[in-house]
Motif scaffolding. Structure first.
Motif, PDB file in Angstrom:
ATOM      1  N   THR A 201     -14.786  -5.386  17.625  1.00 55.75           N
ATOM      2  CA  THR A 201     -13.840  -5.424  16.519  1.00 55.75           C
ATOM      3  C   THR A 201     -12.422  -5.776  16.924  1.00 55.75           C
ATOM      4  O   THR A 201     -11.625  -6.185  16.088  1.00 55.75           O
ATOM      5  CB  THR A 201     -13.793  -4.038  15.838  1.00 55.75           C
ATOM      6  OG1 THR A 201     -13.499  -3.058  16.831  1.00 55.75           O
ATOM      7  CG2 THR A 201     -15.120  -3.686  15.202  1.00 55.75           C
ATOM      8  N   GLU A 202     -12.102  -5.613  18.198  1.00 54.48           N
ATOM      9  CA  GLU A 202     -10.710  -5.666  18.601  1.00 54.48           C
ATOM     10  C   GLU A 202     -10.010  -6.965  18.231  1.00 54.48           C
ATOM     11  O   GLU A 202      -8.830  -6.972  17.914  1.00 54.48           O
ATOM     12  CB  GLU A 202     -10.609  -5.446  20.116  1.00 54.48           C
ATOM     13  CG  GLU A 202      -9.191  -5.264  20.582  1.00 54.48           C
ATOM     14  CD  GLU A 202      -9.147  -4.990  22.081  1.00 54.48           C
ATOM     15  OE1 GLU A 202      -8.711  -3.902  22.450  1.00 54.48           O
ATOM     16  OE2 GLU A 202      -9.553  -5.855  22.857  1.00 54.48           O
TER      17      GLU A 202
ATOM     18  N   GLN B  32      -6.900  -5.984  11.695  1.00 57.07           N
ATOM     19  CA  GLN B  32      -7.276  -4.664  11.198  1.00 57.07           C
ATOM     20  C   GLN B  32      -7.119  -4.562   9.677  1.00 57.07           C
ATOM     21  O   GLN B  32      -7.847  -3.821   9.026  1.00 57.07           O
ATOM     22  CB  GLN B  32      -6.422  -3.637  11.953  1.00 57.07           C
ATOM     23  CG  GLN B  32      -6.640  -2.190  11.596  1.00 57.07           C
ATOM     24  CD  GLN B  32      -5.691  -1.729  10.506  1.00 57.07           C
ATOM     25  OE1 GLN B  32      -4.648  -2.317  10.278  1.00 57.07           O
ATOM     26  NE2 GLN B  32      -6.088  -0.674   9.814  1.00 57.07           N
ATOM     27  N   GLN B  33      -6.177  -5.311   9.084  1.00 54.34           N
ATOM     28  CA  GLN B  33      -5.963  -5.224   7.638  1.00 54.34           C
ATOM     29  C   GLN B  33      -6.651  -6.333   6.854  1.00 54.34           C
ATOM     30  O   GLN B  33      -7.227  -6.095   5.806  1.00 54.34           O
ATOM     31  CB  GLN B  33      -4.465  -5.305   7.328  1.00 54.34           C
ATOM     32  CG  GLN B  33      -3.656  -4.144   7.850  1.00 54.34           C
ATOM     33  CD  GLN B  33      -2.245  -4.201   7.314  1.00 54.34           C
ATOM     34  OE1 GLN B  33      -2.028  -4.118   6.118  1.00 54.34           O
ATOM     35  NE2 GLN B  33      -1.277  -4.368   8.217  1.00 54.34           N
TER      36      GLN B  33
ATOM     37  N   MET C 239     -10.988  -7.205   9.325  1.00 54.29           N
ATOM     38  CA  MET C 239     -11.981  -6.190   9.683  1.00 54.29           C
ATOM     39  C   MET C 239     -12.574  -5.411   8.509  1.00 54.29           C
ATOM     40  O   MET C 239     -13.759  -5.104   8.514  1.00 54.29           O
ATOM     41  CB  MET C 239     -11.398  -5.218  10.707  1.00 54.29           C
ATOM     42  CG  MET C 239     -11.607  -5.692  12.127  1.00 54.29           C
ATOM     43  SD  MET C 239     -10.709  -4.683  13.302  1.00 54.29           S
ATOM     44  CE  MET C 239     -11.219  -3.030  12.861  1.00 54.29           C
TER      45      MET C 239
ATOM     46  N   PRO D 245     -13.992   0.175   8.881  1.00 58.76           N
ATOM     47  CA  PRO D 245     -12.552   0.121   9.153  1.00 58.76           C
ATOM     48  C   PRO D 245     -11.788  -0.114   7.851  1.00 58.76           C
ATOM     49  O   PRO D 245     -12.152  -0.990   7.065  1.00 58.76           O
ATOM     50  CB  PRO D 245     -12.415  -1.073  10.102  1.00 58.76           C
ATOM     51  CG  PRO D 245     -13.650  -1.899   9.897  1.00 58.76           C
ATOM     52  CD  PRO D 245     -14.727  -0.968   9.425  1.00 58.76           C
TER      53      PRO D 245
END
Ligand SMILES: [Zn+2]
Lengths: 393, 139
Positions: A132-133, A137-138, A141, B11
């Protein structure tokens, strides 16, 4: 071409590979050190001759400053070092930056080394991070987007715009598997057909399992020094860095300027200009192959065939022996090995071995000029290096 | 919390200074785009300044919600356990009527029904009290 560039000023004088494929019980640092020992032995040097180390992060290693941790592990104290991070493109940047550092006087003998243990070395924590890195993130993901998906959407659009077929994508995997069958140590050597690829199950459309690269352990290392020092050392067959180029077009897949034309157009043009050679002059290539469609798009963007014709080019046998540009003759990430960011270093190892004439039954006859293209992060990062023998200077 | 628990949880976005308005807007049922008052550039990815001209003279306006599928890929192998039960699902690159492109997922239909250039409309899908995700259904 200008005297101020690094063209022909820096040579690769040593190459080394650790065991690759499934290598249990060995850390990324061990794999890197093993490859480095072999590269030093190949060059006829001692570790005390090194004053520079370039590397990149390994997912299976806790060290953020991998190049620094490596130096401690290997028992050296270099005066030039960095841990580079531009995803899959990092491999070629290690050559470009290493050459620039030597040409600019920051270092005399640089070790470019990287490794990872994606197959046997990941703890659950690290495996999750590796999955996932690299996506936002917003904006990415939360939608469940594997890295494979970003590449898949580019290939899918290529099929829509240019009529590239699933069979043509599959042919890339078939050709490279044939190449791997003649490479000692390759991870996958069982012959496959186009039907095998098409029947291997979906990963993310249009990619099936066999359209996707492997997951492996392994590392590779290279010794770079000035052409002048290579002569002083009496190196039998130095391979020269003739040109380098890079291009960074976006971070997010939705901000990629075009899904079907990439930064490889620019990075390769820069490398060709510095080298004073064009795509038609190349004898052998290492083309980043995280997925089959990636190769088709890169054969176009690197100038080996016109835009949109990559699928036909591959189906016509142009990326293998007897064709225009034998590519990934070791089997590539699809069949030789893919240990993450270091994966593209295996392409460098192969192209340099080809230019040295050391490839035995898979030798491309008369290979004097070679290109390696590394890329990553859904085509966000692109880096090209052109290499040649003494005759090409 | 163990890595395994962590991996099963989807997430969710943590808004930052640049993006707080976007996520607040989605909670209210609108997709806010940033319009540059100086160069007329429109951006979906929220920044403190215009990506084209660098101006900070930006204003938020709600998107019409209409868009078209530029490319897509149906995920059969999920990136980790959190998305496993959702497969197969279609990831979309949607070209919004106002210009920007965004990544999202298809909702309200079968993933195999998605085609290139298909017209889609925004669906604000509430995940929990703080997060609403922008997804798209067939127009
Ligand atoms: Zn502006």
């Amino acid at each position: 071409m200008s005297d101020s560039t690094l063209r022909g000023k820096v040579a690769v004088i040593g190459i080394g590979l650790s065991p690759v494929g499934k290598v249990p019980g060995r850390s990324p640092l061990w794999l890197a050190a093993d490859a480095a020992k072999k590269a030093l032995a190949d060059a006829g040097l001692e570790k005390s001759d090194l004053d520079g180390v370039l590397s990149c992060h390994a997912f299976a290693s806790p060290f953020h400053r991998f190049s620094v941790a490596f130096s401690e592990y290997f028992g050296i104290q270099p005066t030039f070092s960095n841990t580079l991070q531009v995803s899959g493109a990092t491999a070629a940047t290690m050559f470009n930056i290493g050459a620039a550092a030597i040409h600019g006087g920051l270092a005399k003998v640089v070790l470019a080394v990287a490794s990872d243990s994606l197959m046997t070395g990941l703890t659950p924590d690290l495996a999750l991070r590796s999955l996932t890195e690299s996506r936002d993130q917003q904006y990415e993901m939360p939608f469940g987007i594997p890295v494979a998906n970003t590449f898949a959407m580019t290939a899918h659009r290529h099929m829509k715009e240019f009529g590239t077929t699933a069979e043509q994508l599959a042919e890339v995997a078939v050709v490279q598997r044939r190449h791997a069958a003649r490479t000692p140590g390759a991870q996958q050597t069982t012959p496959i057909t186009v039907d095998d690829v098409l029947n291997s199950g979906w990963v993310t459309t249009p990619y099936h399992k066999l359209d996707c690269s492997l997951i492996s352990d392994g590392g590779a290392a290279f010794i770079l020094t000035s052409a002048e020092h290579a002569r002083e050392l009496g190196i039998a067959k130095p391979i020269y860095i003739l040109g380098g180029g890079e291009c960074y077009t976006h971070e997010h897949i939705f901000l990629m300027p075009s899904l079907t034309t990439t930064g490889a157009v620019t990075s390769s043009r820069m490398a060709y200009e510095m080298a004073g050679y064009g795509p038609k002059d190349m004898h052998v290539a290492g083309v980043y192959d995280c997925f089959t469609g990636t190769v088709i798009m890169m054969l176009e963007d690197l100038g080996f065939c016109p835009k949109g014709e990559g699928g036909r080019f591959v189906a016509d046998g142009q990326m293998t022996y007897g064709g225009q540009i034998p590519s990934n003759t070791h089997g590539g990430l699809l069949s030789f090995a893919h240990s993450g960011m270091p994966g593209s270093l295996f392409h460098f190892h192969e192209v340099i071995a080809q230019l040295r004439g050391q490839c035995g039954e898979r030798q491309v006859r008369g290979a004097e000029l070679g290109l390696v293209h590394s890329l990553g992060a859904g085509f966000a990062t692109n880096a090209t290096t052109i290499l040649g023998t003494e005759n090409t200077l | 919390m163990t890595a395994t628990d962590d991996a099963r949880r989807k997430p969710l976005p943590t808004p930052d200074a640049d993006s707080a308005a976007l996520w607040r807007g989605l909670r209210d049922g609108v997709l806010l785009l940033q319009h540059c008052g100086d160069c007329r550039h429109v951006q979906y990815y929220q920044q403190g300044m215009c990506r084209q001209c660098g101006s900070e003279n930006l204003s938020h306006r709600a998107a019409s919600g209409r868009g078209r599928v530029h490319s897509f890929s149906v995920v059969h192998r999920a990136p980790g356990p959190a998305f496993k039960d959702d497969t197969p699902y279609a990831v979309l690159l949607v070209d919004l009527e106002e210009g920007p492109r965004m990544v999202s997922t298809y909702t309200g239909g079968k993933p195999e029904d998605v085609t290139f250039d298909m017209d889609v409309v925004l669906v604000c899908e509430r995940i929990d009290d703080t997060t609403t995700l922008p997804r798209f259904r067939r127009a």
